[in-house]
Design a protein around this motif. Sequence first.
Motif, PDB file in Angstrom:
ATOM      1  N   LEU A   8      -4.888   9.830  -2.054  1.00  0.00           N
ATOM      2  CA  LEU A   8      -5.187   8.391  -2.611  1.00  0.00           C
ATOM      3  C   LEU A   8      -4.351   7.267  -2.347  1.00  0.00           C
ATOM      4  N   MET A   9      -4.952   5.650  -2.257  1.00  0.00           N
ATOM      5  CA  MET A   9      -3.369   5.587  -1.990  1.00  0.00           C
ATOM      6  C   MET A   9      -3.291   4.403  -3.286  1.00  0.00           C
ATOM      7  N   ALA A  10      -2.296   4.385  -3.905  1.00  0.00           N
ATOM      8  CA  ALA A  10      -2.285   2.829  -4.768  1.00  0.00           C
ATOM      9  C   ALA A  10      -1.533   1.348  -4.476  1.00  0.00           C
ATOM     10  N   PHE A  11      -1.641   0.491  -4.508  1.00  0.00           N
ATOM     11  CA  PHE A  11      -0.820  -1.043  -4.995  1.00  0.00           C
ATOM     12  C   PHE A  11      -0.300  -1.109  -5.849  1.00  0.00           C
ATOM     13  N   LEU A  12       0.858  -1.015  -4.490  1.00  0.00           N
ATOM     14  CA  LEU A  12       2.343  -1.445  -5.560  1.00  0.00           C
ATOM     15  C   LEU A  12       2.968  -3.575  -5.812  1.00  0.00           C
ATOM     16  N   ASP A  13       3.052  -3.354  -6.970  1.00  0.00           N
ATOM     17  CA  ASP A  13       3.118  -5.146  -7.006  1.00  0.00           C
ATOM     18  C   ASP A  13       2.712  -6.432  -6.551  1.00  0.00           C
ATOM     19  N   ILE A  14       1.466  -6.333  -6.433  1.00  0.00           N
ATOM     20  CA  ILE A  14       0.770  -6.951  -5.450  1.00  0.00           C
ATOM     21  C   ILE A  14       0.468  -8.050  -6.562  1.00  0.00           C
ATOM     22  N   ASP A  15       0.420  -9.247  -5.831  1.00  0.00           N
ATOM     23  CA  ASP A  15       0.198 -10.743  -6.276  1.00  0.00           C
ATOM     24  C   ASP A  15      -1.677 -10.427  -7.387  1.00  0.00           C
ATOM     25  N   ALA A  71       0.895  -1.006  -0.051  1.00  0.00           N
ATOM     26  CA  ALA A  71       0.111   0.158   0.507  1.00  0.00           C
ATOM     27  C   ALA A  71       0.686   1.151  -0.244  1.00  0.00           C
ATOM     28  N   TRP A  72       0.628   2.341  -0.841  1.00  0.00           N
ATOM     29  CA  TRP A  72       1.618   3.505  -0.544  1.00  0.00           C
ATOM     30  C   TRP A  72       0.127   4.673  -0.905  1.00  0.00           C
ATOM     31  N   PRO A  73      -0.265   5.265   0.577  1.00  0.00           N
ATOM     32  CA  PRO A  73      -1.075   5.897   0.882  1.00  0.00           C
ATOM     33  C   PRO A  73      -0.487   7.448   0.635  1.00  0.00           C
ATOM     34  N   ARG A  74      -1.465   8.602   0.095  1.00  0.00           N
ATOM     35  CA  ARG A  74      -0.836  10.136  -0.003  1.00  0.00           C
ATOM     36  C   ARG A  74      -1.708  10.854   0.151  1.00  0.00           C
TER      37      ARG A  74
END
Length: 156
Positions: free
Chosen positions: A63-70, A48-51
């Motif tokens: 916003l919240m991104a997801f990075l490199d999830i399966d 998770a990448w919340p900003r």
Amino acid sequence: MTSSLRLEKITPANVEAAIGVTIRPDQEHSVEPVAHSLAEAYARGDTAWPRLILDGDRVVGFLMAFLDIDWKGDGSREDVRSGLWRLNIAAAEQGKGYGRFAVESVAAEIRRRGGTRVFVTWHAGADGPEEFYLKLGFRPTGETSGDQPVGVLDLM
């Protein structure tokens, strides 16, 4: 929209401001509240990448991104994806370009990490954000995540 837009990492100093971001009441069924997103970010800290989204010193969204999830979730890592997980633009700040800035910022972070595509899901229906994402260049993949359509934006 001004040139003073930026993202800021969620910290103890700004977490209350993040939680205070509220969308319009008619949108509440489309996206989780920021507090829910922050709980998920804590539980999924590795992806998770919340900003916060700020215009100058003023908080205008989250916003919240997801990075490199399966994506398949089966541990095979055959389908690893990154994208925009949540977008909450404060009710009084909508329609000012902050959502576009958020999507562009997530795309830039994914590109910086070597990614070539941005994924997003959205609440389906006339009152959902599909038109917003399509205008930004996302195209439906034909997949769903839960009951939400999946879209992809190629970064090449």
